[in-house]
Enzyme design. Sequence first.
Site, mmCIF file in Angstrom:
data_model
loop_
_atom_site.group_PDB
_atom_site.id
_atom_site.type_symbol
_atom_site.label_atom_id
_atom_site.label_comp_id
_atom_site.label_asym_id
_atom_site.label_seq_id
_atom_site.Cartn_x
_atom_site.Cartn_y
_atom_site.Cartn_z
ATOM 1 N N LYS A 172 0.799 -1.205 0.111
ATOM 2 C CA LYS A 172 -0.022 -0.031 -0.071
ATOM 3 C C LYS A 172 0.878 1.196 0.077
ATOM 4 O O LYS A 172 0.699 2.037 -0.892
ATOM 5 C CB LYS A 172 -0.873 0.201 1.235
ATOM 6 C CG LYS A 172 -1.726 -1.429 1.204
ATOM 7 C CD LYS A 172 -3.035 -1.180 2.506
ATOM 8 C CE LYS A 172 -2.263 -1.278 3.739
ATOM 9 N NZ LYS A 172 -1.962 -2.470 4.396
ATOM 10 N N ARG A 207 -10.034 0.174 8.091
ATOM 11 C CA ARG A 207 -9.636 -0.975 8.398
ATOM 12 C C ARG A 207 -10.703 -1.802 9.038
ATOM 13 O O ARG A 207 -10.505 -3.106 9.530
ATOM 14 C CB ARG A 207 -8.453 -0.956 9.248
ATOM 15 C CG ARG A 207 -7.214 -1.286 8.805
ATOM 16 C CD ARG A 207 -5.876 -1.395 10.202
ATOM 17 N NE ARG A 207 -4.747 -1.899 9.628
ATOM 18 C CZ ARG A 207 -3.815 -1.165 8.996
ATOM 19 N NH1 ARG A 207 -3.877 -0.026 8.757
ATOM 20 N NH2 ARG A 207 -2.546 -2.007 8.774
ATOM 21 N N ARG A 248 11.301 -6.553 5.813
ATOM 22 C CA ARG A 248 11.087 -5.194 6.067
ATOM 23 C C ARG A 248 11.597 -4.911 7.420
ATOM 24 O O ARG A 248 12.190 -3.937 8.045
ATOM 25 C CB ARG A 248 9.767 -4.461 5.990
ATOM 26 C CG ARG A 248 9.577 -3.010 6.180
ATOM 27 C CD ARG A 248 8.081 -2.633 5.811
ATOM 28 N NE ARG A 248 7.297 -2.978 6.587
ATOM 29 C CZ ARG A 248 5.833 -3.003 6.296
ATOM 30 N NH1 ARG A 248 5.257 -2.217 5.158
ATOM 31 N NH2 ARG A 248 4.916 -3.231 7.235
ATOM 32 N N ARG A 307 11.329 -1.940 12.008
ATOM 33 C CA ARG A 307 10.153 -1.817 12.693
ATOM 34 C C ARG A 307 9.521 -2.771 13.698
ATOM 35 O O ARG A 307 9.486 -3.970 13.313
ATOM 36 C CB ARG A 307 9.124 -1.659 11.350
ATOM 37 C CG ARG A 307 8.014 -0.765 11.473
ATOM 38 C CD ARG A 307 7.417 -0.625 10.177
ATOM 39 N NE ARG A 307 5.869 -1.061 10.310
ATOM 40 C CZ ARG A 307 4.628 -0.989 9.677
ATOM 41 N NH1 ARG A 307 4.744 -0.414 8.513
ATOM 42 N NH2 ARG A 307 3.677 -1.705 9.927
ATOM 43 N N ARG A 339 -1.227 -9.728 13.214
ATOM 44 C CA ARG A 339 -1.880 -8.792 12.426
ATOM 45 C C ARG A 339 -2.593 -9.440 11.112
ATOM 46 O O ARG A 339 -3.729 -8.876 10.831
ATOM 47 C CB ARG A 339 -0.636 -8.231 11.862
ATOM 48 C CG ARG A 339 0.192 -7.049 12.644
ATOM 49 C CD ARG A 339 1.192 -6.473 12.539
ATOM 50 N NE ARG A 339 1.489 -5.721 11.106
ATOM 51 C CZ ARG A 339 2.497 -5.524 10.726
ATOM 52 N NH1 ARG A 339 3.749 -6.234 11.043
ATOM 53 N NH2 ARG A 339 2.541 -4.899 9.641
HETATM 54 P P1 ATP Z 1 1.563 -1.838 4.885
HETATM 55 O O1 ATP Z 1 2.848 -2.854 5.098
HETATM 56 O O2 ATP Z 1 0.551 -2.354 3.652
HETATM 57 O O3 ATP Z 1 1.922 -0.460 4.514
HETATM 58 P P2 ATP Z 1 0.677 -2.508 7.509
HETATM 59 O O4 ATP Z 1 -0.350 -3.083 7.986
HETATM 60 O O5 ATP Z 1 2.013 -3.129 7.614
HETATM 61 O O6 ATP Z 1 0.556 -2.239 6.047
HETATM 62 P P3 ATP Z 1 0.290 0.324 8.689
HETATM 63 O O7 ATP Z 1 -0.831 0.662 7.701
HETATM 64 O O8 ATP Z 1 1.399 1.128 8.605
HETATM 65 O O9 ATP Z 1 0.918 -1.143 8.420
HETATM 66 O O10 ATP Z 1 -0.193 0.170 10.172
HETATM 67 C C1 ATP Z 1 0.392 -0.167 11.342
HETATM 68 C C2 ATP Z 1 -0.292 -0.659 12.430
HETATM 69 O O11 ATP Z 1 -0.971 0.669 13.077
HETATM 70 C C3 ATP Z 1 -1.574 -1.607 12.447
HETATM 71 O O12 ATP Z 1 -1.254 -2.925 12.668
HETATM 72 C C4 ATP Z 1 -2.501 -0.967 13.417
HETATM 73 O O13 ATP Z 1 -2.126 -1.553 14.769
HETATM 74 C C5 ATP Z 1 -2.288 0.678 13.413
HETATM 75 N N1 ATP Z 1 -3.129 1.253 12.396
HETATM 76 C C6 ATP Z 1 -3.074 1.717 11.405
HETATM 77 N N2 ATP Z 1 -3.982 2.242 10.843
HETATM 78 C C7 ATP Z 1 -5.201 1.880 11.631
HETATM 79 C C8 ATP Z 1 -6.663 2.035 11.415
HETATM 80 N N3 ATP Z 1 -7.303 2.442 10.320
HETATM 81 N N4 ATP Z 1 -7.248 1.477 12.438
HETATM 82 C C9 ATP Z 1 -6.956 1.054 13.663
HETATM 83 N N5 ATP Z 1 -5.746 0.735 13.524
HETATM 84 C C10 ATP Z 1 -4.527 1.395 12.823
HETATM 85 MG MG MG Z 2 2.194 1.296 5.129
#
Ligand code: ATP
Ligand code: MG
Length: 190
Positions: free
Chosen positions: A14, A89, A128, A134, A145
């Site tokens: 994303k 989400r 990553r 991270r 997750r």
């Molecule tokens: P990607 O790798 O595709 O960018 P990702 O799931 O690794 O996605 P982020 O979108 O950066 O990572 O989100 C990291 C964390 O932040 C999530 O696991 C969650 O705990 C929290 N978070 C982010 N957005 C939301 C949301 N809309 N609602 C609730 N928690 C959120």
């Molecule tokens: Mg992201």
Amino acid sequence: MLNIVIFGAPGSGKGTQSERIVEKYGIDHISTGDVLRAEIKAGTELGCMAKKLIDNGQLIPDALMLDILSAKLDTLVGSKGVIFDGFPRTIAQAEALKEMLAAREQEVTAMIELDVPEEELMTRLIKRGQESGRADDNEVTIKKRLVVYHDQTAPLKEWYEKEGKRCYINGLGELDRIFADIVAAIDARI
Ligand code: ATP
Ligand code: MG
């Protein structure tokens, strides 16, 4: 106004594709994950609370997320549109986004769904984690997750399908091919 929701499991690409979309269409990027990580880095009260949840693979409560999002939207002036990355989400977040945009006489233009097989997600996220440090990109947290994604986030595919907004994209393969597919999907809707 171009309002794009970029959707997919953790590690689906994303953030990477959002950067390209921002560059091509000149819209603003709201990544809720980035907003939360900035709060953690700044050591705010919100950041402290978010860190505990994120490190355990959980979502931040909807009400809090909505406050964060609407505050972020209010900072945009003269915007040509927004790419929403990592939001919504949950179904409750999707419904709230619809209302928030409707109040501004806008709507979601397209929901871009990046589909990537689970083994590939795991490989990308572990890599990553090693490269970026991270904290939530470790095997135990990634598994949590993915469970949260399947339970709370994946139902949004059907929700956006019913809204007539869902655009399926194969998120496995060359970055350029994936981006070209995304552009074709967006351009078909503007
Ligand atoms: P990607 O790798 O595709 O960018 P990702 O799931 O690794 O996605 P982020 O979108 O950066 O990572 O989100 C990291 C964390 O932040 C999530 O696991 C969650 O705990 C929290 N978070 C982010 N957005 C939301 C949301 N809309 N609602 C609730 N928690 C959120
Ligand atoms: Mg992201």
